[in-house]
Motif scaffolding. Sequence first.
Motif, PDB file in Angstrom:
ATOM      1  N   TRP A  65      17.631  69.941  48.838  1.00 47.63           N
ATOM      2  CA  TRP A  65      17.306  69.956  50.200  1.00 47.63           C
ATOM      3  C   TRP A  65      18.422  69.829  50.968  1.00 47.63           C
ATOM      4  O   TRP A  65      18.943  70.685  51.811  1.00 47.63           O
ATOM      5  CB  TRP A  65      16.137  69.034  50.629  1.00 47.63           C
ATOM      6  CG  TRP A  65      16.086  69.154  52.249  1.00 47.63           C
ATOM      7  CD1 TRP A  65      15.512  70.257  52.926  1.00 47.63           C
ATOM      8  CD2 TRP A  65      16.500  68.352  53.154  1.00 47.63           C
ATOM      9  NE1 TRP A  65      15.265  70.103  54.284  1.00 47.63           N
ATOM     10  CE2 TRP A  65      16.123  68.957  54.684  1.00 47.63           C
ATOM     11  CE3 TRP A  65      17.079  67.123  53.154  1.00 47.63           C
ATOM     12  CZ2 TRP A  65      16.265  68.157  55.677  1.00 47.63           C
ATOM     13  CZ3 TRP A  65      17.259  66.334  54.354  1.00 47.63           C
ATOM     14  CH2 TRP A  65      16.858  67.103  55.466  1.00 47.63           C
ATOM     15  N   LEU A  66      19.120  68.571  50.858  1.00 50.45           N
ATOM     16  CA  LEU A  66      20.495  68.253  51.684  1.00 50.45           C
ATOM     17  C   LEU A  66      21.504  69.291  51.644  1.00 50.45           C
ATOM     18  O   LEU A  66      22.202  69.774  52.428  1.00 50.45           O
ATOM     19  CB  LEU A  66      20.593  66.770  51.459  1.00 50.45           C
ATOM     20  CG  LEU A  66      21.966  66.364  52.006  1.00 50.45           C
ATOM     21  CD1 LEU A  66      21.440  65.845  53.755  1.00 50.45           C
ATOM     22  CD2 LEU A  66      22.025  64.955  51.507  1.00 50.45           C
ATOM     23  N   CYS A  67      21.544  69.460  50.302  1.00 54.27           N
ATOM     24  CA  CYS A  67      22.919  70.295  50.002  1.00 54.27           C
ATOM     25  C   CYS A  67      22.588  71.652  50.358  1.00 54.27           C
ATOM     26  O   CYS A  67      23.480  72.611  50.491  1.00 54.27           O
ATOM     27  CB  CYS A  67      23.004  70.287  48.523  1.00 54.27           C
ATOM     28  SG  CYS A  67      23.785  68.868  47.863  1.00 54.27           S
ATOM     29  N   SER A  68      21.168  72.045  50.817  1.00 53.53           N
ATOM     30  CA  SER A  68      20.954  73.707  51.045  1.00 53.53           C
ATOM     31  C   SER A  68      20.982  73.727  52.569  1.00 53.53           C
ATOM     32  O   SER A  68      20.780  74.685  52.987  1.00 53.53           O
ATOM     33  CB  SER A  68      19.534  74.170  50.464  1.00 53.53           C
ATOM     34  OG  SER A  68      18.723  73.314  50.648  1.00 53.53           O
ATOM     35  N   ILE A  69      21.086  72.729  53.426  1.00 57.25           N
ATOM     36  CA  ILE A  69      21.113  72.584  54.922  1.00 57.25           C
ATOM     37  C   ILE A  69      22.294  73.638  55.198  1.00 57.25           C
ATOM     38  O   ILE A  69      23.473  73.217  54.422  1.00 57.25           O
ATOM     39  CB  ILE A  69      21.105  71.203  55.512  1.00 57.25           C
ATOM     40  CG1 ILE A  69      19.544  70.473  55.154  1.00 57.25           C
ATOM     41  CG2 ILE A  69      21.479  71.516  56.637  1.00 57.25           C
ATOM     42  CD1 ILE A  69      19.978  69.179  55.548  1.00 57.25           C
ATOM     43  N   GLU A  70      22.417  74.183  56.107  1.00 56.82           N
ATOM     44  CA  GLU A  70      23.581  75.071  56.583  1.00 56.82           C
ATOM     45  C   GLU A  70      24.783  74.111  56.939  1.00 56.82           C
ATOM     46  O   GLU A  70      24.358  73.181  57.626  1.00 56.82           O
ATOM     47  CB  GLU A  70      23.210  75.893  57.962  1.00 56.82           C
ATOM     48  CG  GLU A  70      24.301  77.052  58.095  1.00 56.82           C
ATOM     49  CD  GLU A  70      23.820  77.733  59.433  1.00 56.82           C
ATOM     50  OE1 GLU A  70      24.558  78.909  59.585  1.00 56.82           O
ATOM     51  OE2 GLU A  70      22.880  77.609  59.899  1.00 56.82           O
ATOM     52  N   HIS A  71      25.872  74.408  56.593  1.00 59.74           N
ATOM     53  CA  HIS A  71      27.215  73.762  56.785  1.00 59.74           C
ATOM     54  C   HIS A  71      27.119  72.499  55.832  1.00 59.74           C
ATOM     55  O   HIS A  71      28.063  71.527  55.908  1.00 59.74           O
ATOM     56  CB  HIS A  71      27.491  73.239  58.061  1.00 59.74           C
ATOM     57  CG  HIS A  71      27.255  74.738  59.032  1.00 59.74           C
ATOM     58  ND1 HIS A  71      28.208  75.485  58.905  1.00 59.74           N
ATOM     59  CD2 HIS A  71      26.551  74.713  60.166  1.00 59.74           C
ATOM     60  CE1 HIS A  71      27.910  76.154  59.827  1.00 59.74           C
ATOM     61  NE2 HIS A  71      26.938  75.959  60.598  1.00 59.74           N
ATOM     62  N   MET A  72      26.294  72.187  55.006  1.00 60.38           N
ATOM     63  CA  MET A  72      26.390  71.226  53.813  1.00 60.38           C
ATOM     64  C   MET A  72      26.618  71.682  52.510  1.00 60.38           C
ATOM     65  O   MET A  72      26.443  70.623  51.652  1.00 60.38           O
ATOM     66  CB  MET A  72      25.177  70.319  53.928  1.00 60.38           C
ATOM     67  CG  MET A  72      24.690  69.669  55.587  1.00 60.38           C
ATOM     68  SD  MET A  72      25.842  68.369  55.618  1.00 60.38           S
ATOM     69  CE  MET A  72      25.324  67.103  54.679  1.00 60.38           C
ATOM     70  N   GLY A  73      27.010  72.692  52.382  1.00 64.01           N
ATOM     71  CA  GLY A  73      27.204  73.247  50.978  1.00 64.01           C
ATOM     72  C   GLY A  73      27.954  72.564  50.237  1.00 64.01           C
ATOM     73  O   GLY A  73      28.065  72.322  48.837  1.00 64.01           O
ATOM     74  N   MET A  74      29.296  72.130  50.813  1.00 64.04           N
ATOM     75  CA  MET A  74      30.277  71.256  50.212  1.00 64.04           C
ATOM     76  C   MET A  74      29.879  70.013  49.518  1.00 64.04           C
ATOM     77  O   MET A  74      30.405  69.550  48.748  1.00 64.04           O
ATOM     78  CB  MET A  74      31.285  70.720  51.351  1.00 64.04           C
ATOM     79  CG  MET A  74      32.491  70.815  50.787  1.00 64.04           C
ATOM     80  SD  MET A  74      33.262  72.092  50.004  1.00 64.04           S
ATOM     81  CE  MET A  74      34.951  71.532  49.587  1.00 64.04           C
ATOM     82  N   LEU A  75      28.733  69.409  49.933  1.00 67.91           N
ATOM     83  CA  LEU A  75      28.244  68.359  49.367  1.00 67.91           C
ATOM     84  C   LEU A  75      28.033  68.550  47.987  1.00 67.91           C
ATOM     85  O   LEU A  75      27.973  67.754  47.177  1.00 67.91           O
ATOM     86  CB  LEU A  75      27.101  67.827  50.283  1.00 67.91           C
ATOM     87  CG  LEU A  75      26.544  66.170  50.190  1.00 67.91           C
ATOM     88  CD1 LEU A  75      27.644  65.436  50.228  1.00 67.91           C
ATOM     89  CD2 LEU A  75      25.359  66.148  50.810  1.00 67.91           C
TER      90      LEU A  75
END
Length: 164
Positions: free
Chosen positions: A22-32
Motif C-alpha cells: 500500500w505504501l509503495c503504491s501511493i502516488e510519488h512513493m514508487g521509489m520506495l
Amino acid sequence: MRLFSIFKQHPYLILLWVGITWLCSIEHMGMLSWVILPVVLVYACIRYASHLKNDVVRKRAVLLMRLSLVSFTIAMLIQNHHEASAKEYRDMVVSALKEYEKTHGQLPASLDDIPALASDGPRPHHLKYYRDRYGALLYYSSAFSHLNRMKYDFSNQTWKSVSD
C-alpha cells in the motif's frame, strides 16, 4: 486450503507486506519499492543460506521472497496506472492551453483563466503553470517520484525531464 494455512501461520508477515505494498503504491512513493525490495531479498537469501538444515526457516525465507516480488509487482502496476493518469491529465492541460492560445492569441496568465481547468486547491500530479514576460512554464511531477519533474517546451511542443 494451503493458502489459508499460510495466513494462519504467518499473519504478521502478510499484514506487513500488505502495508508495504500500500505504501509503495501511493502516488510519488514508487521509489520506495526500489529501496525496500533489494534489502528484503538480500535478507531472505541470507536467512535461507544460513539455515539450510532448518526446513521451517527456509520456507519462511522463500515465503518472504515470494511476498516481496508479488508486492513489488503490484506496487509497480499501480504506479504505472498513476503515471498513465498523470500523462493523460498533462496532455489535457496542454490541449486546453493550445485551444486558449488559438482563441485568444496568447497563453493565459493562469490555468484558472480556462474554465475547464479552474481549481481552488492544488492541482493533481503537482502540475504547475506560470506565465511571465519571458514566456510560459508548465511542470508536473512524475507519479513514481516527485523528484522526477517534467517541463513542457512550448516551442518544440515536447516534454523534457528536469533535474533539480
